[in-house]
Design a protein around this motif. Structure first.
Motif, PDB file in Angstrom:
ATOM      1  N   ILE A 107       0.841  -1.197   0.000  1.00 27.99           N
ATOM      2  CA  ILE A 107       0.000   0.000   0.000  1.00 27.99           C
ATOM      3  C   ILE A 107       0.879   1.251   0.000  1.00 27.99           C
ATOM      4  CG2 ILE A 107      -1.692   1.310   1.331  1.00 27.99           C
ATOM      5  CD1 ILE A 107      -2.806  -1.381   2.297  1.00 27.99           C
ATOM      6  N   LEU A 108       1.916   1.256   0.795  1.00 27.44           N
ATOM      7  CA  LEU A 108       2.836   2.396   0.857  1.00 27.44           C
ATOM      8  C   LEU A 108       3.539   2.614  -0.476  1.00 27.44           C
ATOM      9  CD1 LEU A 108       4.140   4.590   2.589  1.00 27.44           C
ATOM     10  CD2 LEU A 108       5.885   2.930   3.224  1.00 27.44           C
ATOM     11  N   ILE A 109       3.994   1.538  -1.087  1.00 27.36           N
ATOM     12  CA  ILE A 109       4.660   1.643  -2.385  1.00 27.36           C
ATOM     13  C   ILE A 109       3.687   2.143  -3.449  1.00 27.36           C
ATOM     14  CG2 ILE A 109       5.743   0.291  -4.231  1.00 27.36           C
ATOM     15  CD1 ILE A 109       6.993  -1.437  -1.990  1.00 27.36           C
TER      16      ILE A 109
ATOM     17  N   ALA B 167       1.373   9.011  -6.174  1.00 33.21           N
ATOM     18  CA  ALA B 167       1.668  10.409  -5.876  1.00 33.21           C
ATOM     19  C   ALA B 167       2.737  10.956  -6.826  1.00 33.21           C
ATOM     20  CB  ALA B 167       2.111  10.557  -4.425  1.00 33.21           C
ATOM     21  N   GLY B 168       3.742  10.170  -7.102  1.00 36.72           N
ATOM     22  CA  GLY B 168       4.784  10.597  -8.035  1.00 36.72           C
ATOM     23  C   GLY B 168       4.250  10.769  -9.445  1.00 36.72           C
ATOM     24  N   ALA B 169       3.411   9.842  -9.893  1.00 35.94           N
ATOM     25  CA  ALA B 169       2.824   9.944 -11.232  1.00 35.94           C
ATOM     26  C   ALA B 169       1.906  11.154 -11.329  1.00 35.94           C
ATOM     27  CB  ALA B 169       2.056   8.662 -11.557  1.00 35.94           C
ATOM     28  N   THR B 170       1.155  11.416 -10.285  1.00 37.74           N
ATOM     29  CA  THR B 170       0.262  12.573 -10.282  1.00 37.74           C
ATOM     30  C   THR B 170       1.057  13.871 -10.345  1.00 37.74           C
ATOM     31  OG1 THR B 170      -1.352  11.336  -8.976  1.00 37.74           O
ATOM     32  CG2 THR B 170      -1.569  13.727  -8.993  1.00 37.74           C
ATOM     33  N   LEU B 171       2.088  13.992  -9.555  1.00 41.84           N
ATOM     34  CA  LEU B 171       2.924  15.196  -9.573  1.00 41.84           C
ATOM     35  C   LEU B 171       3.592  15.372 -10.934  1.00 41.84           C
ATOM     36  CD1 LEU B 171       3.943  17.557  -7.900  1.00 41.84           C
ATOM     37  CD2 LEU B 171       5.849  16.134  -7.182  1.00 41.84           C
ATOM     38  N   TYR B 172       4.041  14.281 -11.514  1.00 35.29           N
ATOM     39  CA  TYR B 172       4.669  14.351 -12.841  1.00 35.29           C
ATOM     40  C   TYR B 172       3.667  14.832 -13.886  1.00 35.29           C
ATOM     41  CZ  TYR B 172       6.707  12.806 -17.241  1.00 35.29           C
ATOM     42  OH  TYR B 172       7.173  12.776 -18.525  1.00 35.29           O
ATOM     43  N   LEU B 173       2.454  14.278 -13.882  1.00 32.93           N
ATOM     44  CA  LEU B 173       1.448  14.671 -14.860  1.00 32.93           C
ATOM     45  C   LEU B 173       1.011  16.118 -14.667  1.00 32.93           C
ATOM     46  CD1 LEU B 173      -0.739  11.449 -15.018  1.00 32.93           C
ATOM     47  CD2 LEU B 173       0.833  12.318 -16.756  1.00 32.93           C
TER      48      LEU B 173
END
Length: 50
Positions: free
Chosen positions: A4-6, A12-18
């Motif tokens: 779940i943490l991973i 979160a990383g994909a959202t920030l990148y997009l």
């Protein structure tokens, strides 16, 4: 629990990148209360007289 943490970190990383690639102005510093962040308020219209 680790899965779940991973997954959260990956999403979160994909959202920030997009968001950054989409041309948005993304900051991680929280709310900005500087003068540049708000447009001046429009004056209120004058009341109509009878």
């Amino acid at each position: 629990m680790a899965k779940i943490l991973i997954a959260f970190i990956v999403i979160a990383g994909a959202t920030l990148y997009l968001l950054t690639k989409g041309g948005g102005d993304v900051t991680i510093s929280g709310e900005s209360h500087s003068v540049e962040s708000h447009a001046p308020a429009a004056p209120a219209p004058a009341p109509a007289e009878k």
